[in-house]
Motif scaffolding. Structure first.
Motif, PDB file in Angstrom:
ATOM      1  N   GLY A 163      27.206  -7.963  22.211  1.00  0.00           N
ATOM      2  CA  GLY A 163      26.253  -8.382  23.218  1.00  0.00           C
ATOM      3  C   GLY A 163      26.937  -8.549  24.560  1.00  0.00           C
ATOM      4  O   GLY A 163      28.117  -8.227  24.729  1.00  0.00           O
ATOM      5  N   ASP A 164      26.201  -9.087  25.537  1.00  0.00           N
ATOM      6  CA  ASP A 164      26.706  -9.204  26.903  1.00  0.00           C
ATOM      7  C   ASP A 164      26.721 -10.628  27.433  1.00  0.00           C
ATOM      8  O   ASP A 164      27.057 -10.844  28.601  1.00  0.00           O
ATOM      9  N   SER A 165      26.379 -11.586  26.606  1.00  0.00           N
ATOM     10  CA  SER A 165      26.157 -12.941  27.107  1.00  0.00           C
ATOM     11  C   SER A 165      27.344 -13.857  26.839  1.00  0.00           C
ATOM     12  O   SER A 165      27.974 -13.805  25.775  1.00  0.00           O
ATOM     13  N   HIS A 197      31.582 -11.212  19.261  1.00  0.00           N
ATOM     14  CA  HIS A 197      30.670 -10.072  19.367  1.00  0.00           C
ATOM     15  C   HIS A 197      30.030  -9.980  20.744  1.00  0.00           C
ATOM     16  O   HIS A 197      28.901  -9.528  20.881  1.00  0.00           O
ATOM     17  N   THR A 198      30.760 -10.391  21.786  1.00  0.00           N
ATOM     18  CA  THR A 198      30.193 -10.340  23.125  1.00  0.00           C
ATOM     19  C   THR A 198      31.242  -9.943  24.141  1.00  0.00           C
ATOM     20  O   THR A 198      32.434 -10.199  23.954  1.00  0.00           O
ATOM     21  N   HIS A 199      30.780  -9.304  25.209  1.00  0.00           N
ATOM     22  CA  HIS A 199      31.647  -8.978  26.342  1.00  0.00           C
ATOM     23  C   HIS A 199      31.522 -10.030  27.443  1.00  0.00           C
ATOM     24  O   HIS A 199      32.068  -9.848  28.531  1.00  0.00           O
ATOM     25  N   GLY A 200      30.792 -11.085  27.182  1.00  0.00           N
ATOM     26  CA  GLY A 200      30.735 -12.195  28.117  1.00  0.00           C
ATOM     27  C   GLY A 200      31.910 -13.129  27.912  1.00  0.00           C
ATOM     28  O   GLY A 200      32.726 -12.972  27.001  1.00  0.00           O
ATOM     29  N   ALA A 201      32.010 -14.131  28.768  1.00  0.00           N
ATOM     30  CA  ALA A 201      33.072 -15.127  28.649  1.00  0.00           C
ATOM     31  C   ALA A 201      32.729 -16.127  27.550  1.00  0.00           C
ATOM     32  O   ALA A 201      31.569 -16.260  27.141  1.00  0.00           O
ATOM     33  N   GLY A 202      33.750 -16.829  27.079  1.00  0.00           N
ATOM     34  CA  GLY A 202      33.474 -17.951  26.191  1.00  0.00           C
ATOM     35  C   GLY A 202      32.733 -19.037  26.956  1.00  0.00           C
ATOM     36  O   GLY A 202      31.667 -19.492  26.547  1.00  0.00           O
ATOM     37  N   ILE A 203      33.323 -19.444  28.082  1.00  0.00           N
ATOM     38  CA  ILE A 203      32.675 -20.383  29.009  1.00  0.00           C
ATOM     39  C   ILE A 203      32.762 -19.754  30.386  1.00  0.00           C
ATOM     40  O   ILE A 203      33.868 -19.556  30.910  1.00  0.00           O
ATOM     41  N   GLY A 204      31.648 -19.388  30.976  1.00  0.00           N
ATOM     42  CA  GLY A 204      31.686 -18.746  32.293  1.00  0.00           C
ATOM     43  C   GLY A 204      30.544 -17.784  32.497  1.00  0.00           C
ATOM     44  O   GLY A 204      29.380 -18.107  32.222  1.00  0.00           O
ATOM     45  N   SER A 205      30.845 -16.565  32.958  1.00  0.00           N
ATOM     46  CA  SER A 205      29.791 -15.622  33.330  1.00  0.00           C
ATOM     47  C   SER A 205      29.566 -14.559  32.259  1.00  0.00           C
ATOM     48  O   SER A 205      30.387 -14.353  31.360  1.00  0.00           O
ATOM     49  N   ASN A 206      28.442 -13.860  32.385  1.00  0.00           N
ATOM     50  CA  ASN A 206      28.074 -12.810  31.457  1.00  0.00           C
ATOM     51  C   ASN A 206      28.831 -11.521  31.764  1.00  0.00           C
ATOM     52  O   ASN A 206      29.525 -11.408  32.790  1.00  0.00           O
TER      53      ASN A 206
END
Length: 623
Positions: A163-165, A197-206
Motif C-alpha cells: 500500500g501507500d499509507s 506492506h507499505t511504501h509510506g512512513a512508519g510515522i510521517g507522510s504517505n
C-alpha cells in the motif's frame, strides 16, 4: 370537599413521581462519561466545542461526554473520527481495543485543523496499507498518550502486495506528540509501529508525499518504528522530501529501523533532507538502523543532506547498512550514518553536545557527512555550508571500504566544509578496509578540498586503520543492544593522535590545533570571622561554604556580628537571612562585585526563592 381532597393527593403523588424521574435523568447524565463506548456497535465521532464535547455512535447514542472511553468487545473494522472547534481540544481514551481496517478509511482520524488528546491503552490496530491506522490530518494538532506496554500498530491486515499509507500519518503542517502517561520509566509505556506492506512512513507522510509536519516523542515513552519498504521509520514516505521537524526529548527512547533505501529517521527513498529539516535529540536515547542506501539519520537513497541534526545530553547509535529484514545483519549500503544517502551531498549541520554517539557506515558512506557515490557519474561533496560540531562528547565514528569518519568518502570526493571538535571530547576514528588502498583520510576527503578542521588540545583523538573481515557481525542484537563482535581483535591497536598524527589523518583541510588556556582558579572565599576573632575551617565549594556560615551564625550569641569574604560569589541562599533573624546575629559580606553588604538581624526582607542575588539584596536593604 371529598373530591377536592382526593385531587390534592393525586397532585402530590405526581410531583413525587416527577422528582424521581428528574433525579434518574440527572444520575444518567452525571455518570454517562463512565460508560465505555463499544466500537463494535458502530463508527464513533467526537466533536469538541467551546463548552461541551458531543459523542455520536452510528446506530446508537448521541450525548455529551467530556472524557469518553472507547473499547471493542471484539475485533472490529469500525472507525473513530475526532474533531474540534477553534480553541477546543477533544479528549478521548481508546483502551482494550482491536481494530482491523481495510480500504481507504483510517481507523482513527483527527480531522484537518482540529486538536485532540488521545490516550491509548492495550490497543492493537492493523491496516492493509491502503489507509492510515491513525491520521493526523493537515494543520491539526494531536497528542497520543501511551499507557502500558501492549500498544501495537501494523499493516498485517494484508497478505501480499504493498500500500501507500503511513501507519501513523502526520499531514502537512500538522503536529503529533507521542508521550508517556507520566507514571515513570519509558519502558513502562511502549508503542510499536511495524510497516511491512507499505511504501509510506512508519510515522510521517504517505508514499510520494513530502513531510512538512512535526513529530515530538517525549517523556516516559519507548517508541519502536520499523519499515521494510521505502518509507522512513520516522519521516517521509517513499519519494518524499523530509522538510519537517522530529524532536526526541525528556528521557524518551526511540528505536527506528528500515529495510530498503530509506532513512531510519529522515527521508524516504529518493528524498532529500532539506534545508528546513530538523532532528533534535535532547536528554534521550535513540538507536537508528538501516539496511541499504539510506542514512540512519538523514537523506534517503539519492538524497542530499542540507538540514540540521542536534544531539544534546543524549545517547545515540546510528548504523547505516546493518539491519536486515531477514533477521541477519547486512553489509550493504553506501549511505552515511548521519548525513546524506547514497549519491547524496552534505551541506547541513550536525552538532553533538555533551553526548555519547556511535555512528557506523558499513560500506562507502561517511560516518558523518556525504554518502558513497556512483563513481562513473558522481562526486561526493561536503560543501562549504557543511558543518560538524562536537563538544564535550564521547564519539566513535567507524567506516568501511572507502568511507570516511567525518567528511566526503571515495577517491573523487571534495571537502570544503568545517569541522569543530572542542571541549573535553574523546573521538575514536575507525577505518576498516576491505582491501589495501593506501592511506585514507579520517577527517576531510580523499580527493580535493579547502575545508577547515579545528581541534582543541583538550580533545583526545584515537584512531585505527587496517583490514578486517567485512562479514563480521555488526548491528543490533535481539536484546536491542549494539554489538560489534570483532572489536576484541582491535584491542590495543588504537593510537592516540598527537599533532603530527592529526596532520596525517586530516586531509584536504586546514588543520588548526587550538590551545585551550587553563582556567584561573577562582579566589577561595574566606571563612567567616565573628567579633571574637575565631574562625572556621576554609571551605571552597559554594554549598559547603554557605552551610558552614549558617552553622557559624547559629553558634553565635545574640547581638554578635560576623564578617565574611565571599570572593566571586554573587548570590546566597535565603536560609542565611532566616538564620540571622532567628539567632539575632548581624552579617557583613565582603565581595568582589562592589561595596560591602551589611545585613542586620531585623532586616525584614521577604523572599520567595531559594537563592537571592546580591544586587537584588542591596536594593531590598535600601528600601
Amino acid at each position: 370537599m371529598k373530591n377536592r381532597r382526593q385531587g390534592k393527593r393525586r397532585n402530590a403523588s405526581g410531583k413525587k413521581l416527577l422528582c424521581v424521574v428528574i433525579s434518574a435523568l440527572m444520575f444518567v447524565t452525571m455518570f454517562a462519561g463512565d460508560v465505555p463506548w463499544d466500537l463494535v456497535k458502530g463508527d464513533i465521532s467526537i466533536n469538541a466545542g467551546e463548552t461541551e464535547q458531543i459523542v455520536t455512535q452510528v446506530g446508537g447514542d448521541t450525548r455529551a461526554d467530556s472524557a469518553p472511553v472507547i473499547t471493542s468487545s471484539a475485533p472490529t473494522d469500525n472507525s473513530v473520527t475526532i474533531s474540534s472547534e477553534a480553541g477546543a481540544t477533544a479528549q478521548v481514551t481508546i483502551q482494550d481495543a482491536v481494530i482491523n481496517t481495510s480500504g481507504t478509511e483510517s481507523a482513527v482520524t483527527v480531522t484537518a485543523g482540529s486538536s485532540a488528546e488521545i490516550t491509548i491503552q492495550n490497543v492493537d490496530i492493523s491496516t492493509d496499507g491502503n489507509a492510515n491506522a491513525i491520521d493526523v490530518a493537515a494543520n491539526s494538532n494531536a497528542t497520543i498518550i501511551v499507557d502500558g506496554t501492549e500498544n501495537n500498530i501494523d499493516d498485517n491486515n494484508r497478505a501480499s502486495g504493498y500500500g501507500d499509507s503511513a501507519l501513523i500519518h502526520v499531514g502537512d503542517n500538522a503536529s503529533l506528540t507521542i508521550q508517556g502517561d507520566g507514571s515513570g520509566e519509558s519502558g513502562e509505556n511502549k508503542l510499536e509501529v511495524a510497516g511491512r506492506h507499505t511504501h509510506g512512513a512508519g510515522i510521517g507522510s504517505n508514499n510520494g508525499e513530502d513531510f512538512t509536519g512535526k513529530v515530538s516523542i517525549t517523556g516516559d515513552v519507548y517508541v519502536k518504528s520499523g519499515v521494510l519498504e521505502n518509507g522512513a521509520a520516522v519521516g517521509s514516505g517513499d519519494q518524499g522530501k523530509f522538510a519537517g521537524v522530529i524532536n526526541v526529548s525528556d528521557g524518551a527512547e526511540l528505536r527506528a529501523e528500515t529495510g530498503r533505501n530509506n532513512a531510519a529517521i529522515g527521508a524516504g527513498q529518493g528524498g532529500d533532507f532539506t534545508k528546513n529539516a530538523q532532528v533534535n535529540i535532547t536528554d534521550s536515547t535513540v538507536k537508528a538502523d538501516t539496511y541499504n542506501n539510506g542514512a540512519a539519520i538523514g537523506g534517503g537513497y539519492m538524497g542530499n543532506f542540507a538540514g540540521t541534526v542536534t544531539i544534546e545530553n543524549s545517547d545515540v547509535t546510528a548504523v547505516a547498512g546493518s539491519f536486515n529484514p531477514g533477521g541477519t545483519n547486512g553489509t550493504r549500503g553506501e549511505a552515511a550514518a548521519i548525513g546524506a544517502g547514497y549519491n547524496g551531498n552534505f551541506s547541513g549541520e550536525v552538532s553533538v553536545i555533551d553526548s555519547n554517539l556511535t555512528a557506523v557506515a558499513l560500506h562507502d558512506g561517511a560516518a558523518i557527512g556525504a554518502g558513497g557515490i556512483d563513481k562513473t557519474s558522481q562526486t561526493a561533496e561536503f560543501t562549504e555550508e557543511g558543518v560538524v560540531n562536537i563538544d564535550n562528547s564521547t564519539v566513535v565514528l567507524e567506516t568501511h571500504s572507502k568511507g570516511i569518519p567525518i567528511g566526503a568518502p571515495e577517491e573523487n570526493s571534495i571537502f570544503n566544509g568545517t569541522v569543530n571538535i572542542t571541549g573535553e571530547s574523546e573521538i575514536t576514528l575507525v577505518d576498516v578496509l576491505n582491501k589495501e588502498t593506501g592511506d585514507q583520510a579520517l577527517i576531510g576527503a580523499n580527493g580535493t578540498g579547502n575545508g577547515s578542521v579545528l581541534i582543541e588540545d583538550s580533545v583526545q583523538v584515537n584512531y585505527w586503520t587496517g583490514t578486517h573481515n567485512q562479514d563480521a557481525y555488526v548491528g543490533f542484537s535481539d536484546e536491542n543492544k549494539f554489538d560489534m563482535a570483532y572489536r576484541n581483535s582491535m584491542d590495543g591497536v588504537f593510537t592516540k593522535a598527537d599533532e603530527a598524527a592529526l596532520k596525517e589523518i586530516v586531509k584536504n583541510a586546514e588543520l588548526t590545533i587550538r590551545i585551550v588556556p587553563k582556567p584561573t582558579p577562582a579566589p577561595t572565599p574566606s571563612a567567616p570571622i565573628n567579633n571574637s576573632g575565631s574562625t572556621t575551617v576554609c571551605i571552597s565549594t559554594a554549598y559547603d561554604f554557605w552551610r558552614t556560615l549558617e552553622a557559624k551564625i547559629r553558634s553565635c550569641q545574640r547581638g554578635d556580628e560576623i564578617t565574611v569574604n565571599v570572593a566571586d560569589f554573587n548570590e546566597m541562599p535565603c536560609y542565611i537571612l532566616e538564620a540571622l533573624t532567628e539567632c539575632g546575629v548581624d552579617l557583613i559580606i565582603e565581595w568582589n562585585g562592589g561595596e560591602d553588604i551589611e545585613i542586620k538581624h531585623d532586616h525584614g526582607i521577604e523572599y520567595e526563592h531559594e537563592q537571592i542575588a546580591f544586587t537584588v539584596l542591596i536594593e531590598l536593604l535600601k528600601k
